[in-house]
Scaffold this motif. Structure first.
Motif, mmCIF file in Angstrom:
data_model
loop_
_atom_site.group_PDB
_atom_site.id
_atom_site.type_symbol
_atom_site.label_atom_id
_atom_site.label_comp_id
_atom_site.label_asym_id
_atom_site.label_seq_id
_atom_site.Cartn_x
_atom_site.Cartn_y
_atom_site.Cartn_z
ATOM 1 N N GLY A 86 0.777 -1.232 0.000
ATOM 2 C CA GLY A 86 0.000 0.000 0.000
ATOM 3 C C GLY A 86 0.805 1.277 0.000
ATOM 4 N N SER A 87 2.114 1.180 0.067
ATOM 5 C CA SER A 87 2.933 2.381 0.029
ATOM 6 C C SER A 87 2.886 2.992 -1.371
ATOM 7 C CB SER A 87 4.372 2.081 0.426
ATOM 8 O OG SER A 87 4.922 1.100 -0.411
ATOM 9 N N THR A 88 2.925 4.309 -1.437
ATOM 10 C CA THR A 88 2.735 5.018 -2.705
ATOM 11 C C THR A 88 3.923 5.908 -3.039
ATOM 12 O OG1 THR A 88 1.561 6.811 -1.578
ATOM 13 C CG2 THR A 88 0.226 5.024 -2.492
ATOM 14 N N ASN A 89 4.017 6.210 -4.327
ATOM 15 C CA ASN A 89 5.059 7.093 -4.819
ATOM 16 C C ASN A 89 4.455 7.913 -5.945
ATOM 17 O OD1 ASN A 89 7.815 8.068 -5.213
ATOM 18 N ND2 ASN A 89 7.803 6.889 -7.098
ATOM 19 N N TYR A 90 4.773 9.220 -5.981
ATOM 20 C CA TYR A 90 4.194 10.101 -6.987
ATOM 21 C C TYR A 90 5.280 10.910 -7.687
ATOM 22 C CZ TYR A 90 -0.301 9.307 -4.658
ATOM 23 O OH TYR A 90 -1.432 8.735 -4.123
ATOM 24 N N ALA A 91 5.028 11.204 -8.945
ATOM 25 C CA ALA A 91 5.868 12.176 -9.633
ATOM 26 C C ALA A 91 5.649 13.540 -8.981
ATOM 27 C CB ALA A 91 5.501 12.237 -11.110
ATOM 28 N N ASP A 92 6.695 14.342 -8.921
ATOM 29 C CA ASP A 92 6.571 15.664 -8.306
ATOM 30 C C ASP A 92 5.473 16.492 -8.961
ATOM 31 O OD1 ASP A 92 10.153 16.138 -7.660
ATOM 32 O OD2 ASP A 92 8.587 15.111 -6.515
ATOM 33 N N SER A 93 5.301 16.312 -10.263
ATOM 34 C CA SER A 93 4.345 17.131 -11.005
ATOM 35 C C SER A 93 2.894 16.860 -10.640
ATOM 36 C CB SER A 93 4.539 16.918 -12.512
ATOM 37 O OG SER A 93 4.348 15.550 -12.835
ATOM 38 N N VAL A 94 2.623 15.744 -9.984
ATOM 39 C CA VAL A 94 1.238 15.406 -9.654
ATOM 40 C C VAL A 94 0.987 15.322 -8.155
ATOM 41 C CG1 VAL A 94 1.073 14.125 -11.821
ATOM 42 C CG2 VAL A 94 1.465 12.875 -9.683
ATOM 43 N N LYS A 95 2.015 15.480 -7.349
ATOM 44 C CA LYS A 95 1.851 15.395 -5.894
ATOM 45 C C LYS A 95 0.838 16.424 -5.417
ATOM 46 C CE LYS A 95 6.316 13.509 -4.468
ATOM 47 N NZ LYS A 95 7.630 13.788 -3.838
ATOM 48 N N GLY A 96 -0.065 15.982 -4.564
ATOM 49 C CA GLY A 96 -1.087 16.869 -4.034
ATOM 50 C C GLY A 96 -2.315 16.999 -4.913
ATOM 51 N N ARG A 97 -2.229 16.493 -6.141
ATOM 52 C CA ARG A 97 -3.370 16.576 -7.060
ATOM 53 C C ARG A 97 -3.927 15.193 -7.417
ATOM 54 N NH1 ARG A 97 -2.680 18.447 -12.090
ATOM 55 N NH2 ARG A 97 -0.494 17.789 -12.267
ATOM 56 N N PHE A 98 -3.051 14.200 -7.514
ATOM 57 C CA PHE A 98 -3.467 12.857 -7.903
ATOM 58 C C PHE A 98 -3.368 11.928 -6.700
ATOM 59 C CE2 PHE A 98 -2.218 12.986 -12.721
ATOM 60 C CZ PHE A 98 -2.917 14.170 -12.866
ATOM 61 N N THR A 99 -4.244 10.931 -6.669
ATOM 62 C CA THR A 99 -4.217 9.929 -5.608
ATOM 63 C C THR A 99 -4.394 8.547 -6.221
ATOM 64 O OG1 THR A 99 -5.185 11.487 -4.015
ATOM 65 C CG2 THR A 99 -5.222 9.147 -3.445
ATOM 66 N N ILE A 100 -3.438 7.670 -5.932
ATOM 67 C CA ILE A 100 -3.528 6.289 -6.396
ATOM 68 C C ILE A 100 -3.961 5.418 -5.225
ATOM 69 C CG2 ILE A 100 -1.094 5.754 -5.914
ATOM 70 C CD1 ILE A 100 -1.095 4.003 -8.446
ATOM 71 N N SER A 101 -4.741 4.404 -5.525
ATOM 72 C CA SER A 101 -5.157 3.453 -4.506
ATOM 73 C C SER A 101 -5.282 2.086 -5.152
ATOM 74 C CB SER A 101 -6.477 3.886 -3.865
ATOM 75 O OG SER A 101 -7.494 4.024 -4.840
ATOM 76 N N ARG A 102 -5.517 1.074 -4.334
ATOM 77 C CA ARG A 102 -5.740 -0.257 -4.882
ATOM 78 C C ARG A 102 -6.854 -0.945 -4.114
ATOM 79 N NH1 ARG A 102 -0.407 -3.276 -5.187
ATOM 80 N NH2 ARG A 102 -1.722 -5.071 -5.693
ATOM 81 N N GLU A 103 -7.644 -1.680 -4.864
ATOM 82 C CA GLU A 103 -8.772 -2.408 -4.289
ATOM 83 C C GLU A 103 -8.514 -3.875 -4.556
ATOM 84 O OE1 GLU A 103 -11.675 -0.362 -6.680
ATOM 85 O OE2 GLU A 103 -12.192 1.000 -5.033
ATOM 86 N N ASN A 104 -7.853 -4.524 -3.606
ATOM 87 C CA ASN A 104 -7.424 -5.905 -3.830
ATOM 88 C C ASN A 104 -8.605 -6.857 -4.031
ATOM 89 O OD1 ASN A 104 -4.702 -5.255 -3.732
ATOM 90 N ND2 ASN A 104 -4.501 -5.753 -1.558
ATOM 91 N N ALA A 105 -9.723 -6.556 -3.417
ATOM 92 C CA ALA A 105 -10.886 -7.436 -3.561
ATOM 93 C C ALA A 105 -11.462 -7.369 -4.974
ATOM 94 C CB ALA A 105 -11.946 -7.064 -2.541
#
Length: 119
Positions: free
Chosen positions: A55-74
């Motif tokens: 569940g740890s995330t990493n973002y490009a600097d250009s999208v930090k604070g604007r984009f959110t990634i998540s995962r739905e394992n189910a």
């Protein structure tokens, strides 16, 4: 057969939002790190955001604070919430799955979904 299918792209005005989704099949989803990448015309493909199996995330600097990634394992899906979109976010967005086992290189890519942000 492994499939990564992106959806949710489209045309949006600057400042607007879109929610992309990547649906994975044919893989043991919780063993894969997942990511979103994008490629604008005339440019190389670049990382947007990744989410690891823990569940740890990493973002490009250009999208930090604007984009959110998540995962739905189910559901075997990876949403990417994109807010405050800018014209420079215009690109084809690709989903990627990478097997998270040391020593084994196994990557899969989706076909991409177009995001166009009008200014």
């Amino acid at each position: 057969q492994v499939q990564l299918v992106e959806s949710g792209g489209g045309l949006v005005q600057a400042g607007g939002s879109l929610r992309l989704s990547c649906a994975a099949s044919g893989i043991t989803f919780n063993l894969y790190d997942m990511g979103w990448y994008r490629q604008a015309p005339g440019k190389q493909r670049e990382l947007v955001a990744t989410i690891a199996t823990d569940g740890s995330t990493n973002y490009a600097d250009s999208v930090k604070g604007r984009f959110t990634i998540s995962r739905e394992n189910a559901k075997n899906t990876v949403p990417l919430q994109m807010n405050s979109l800018k014209s420079e976010d215009t690109a084809v967005y690709y989903c990627k799955a990478r097997l998270a086992i040391t020593g084994i290189e196994r990557d899969y890519w989706g076909q991409g979904t177009q995001v166009t942000v009008s200014s």
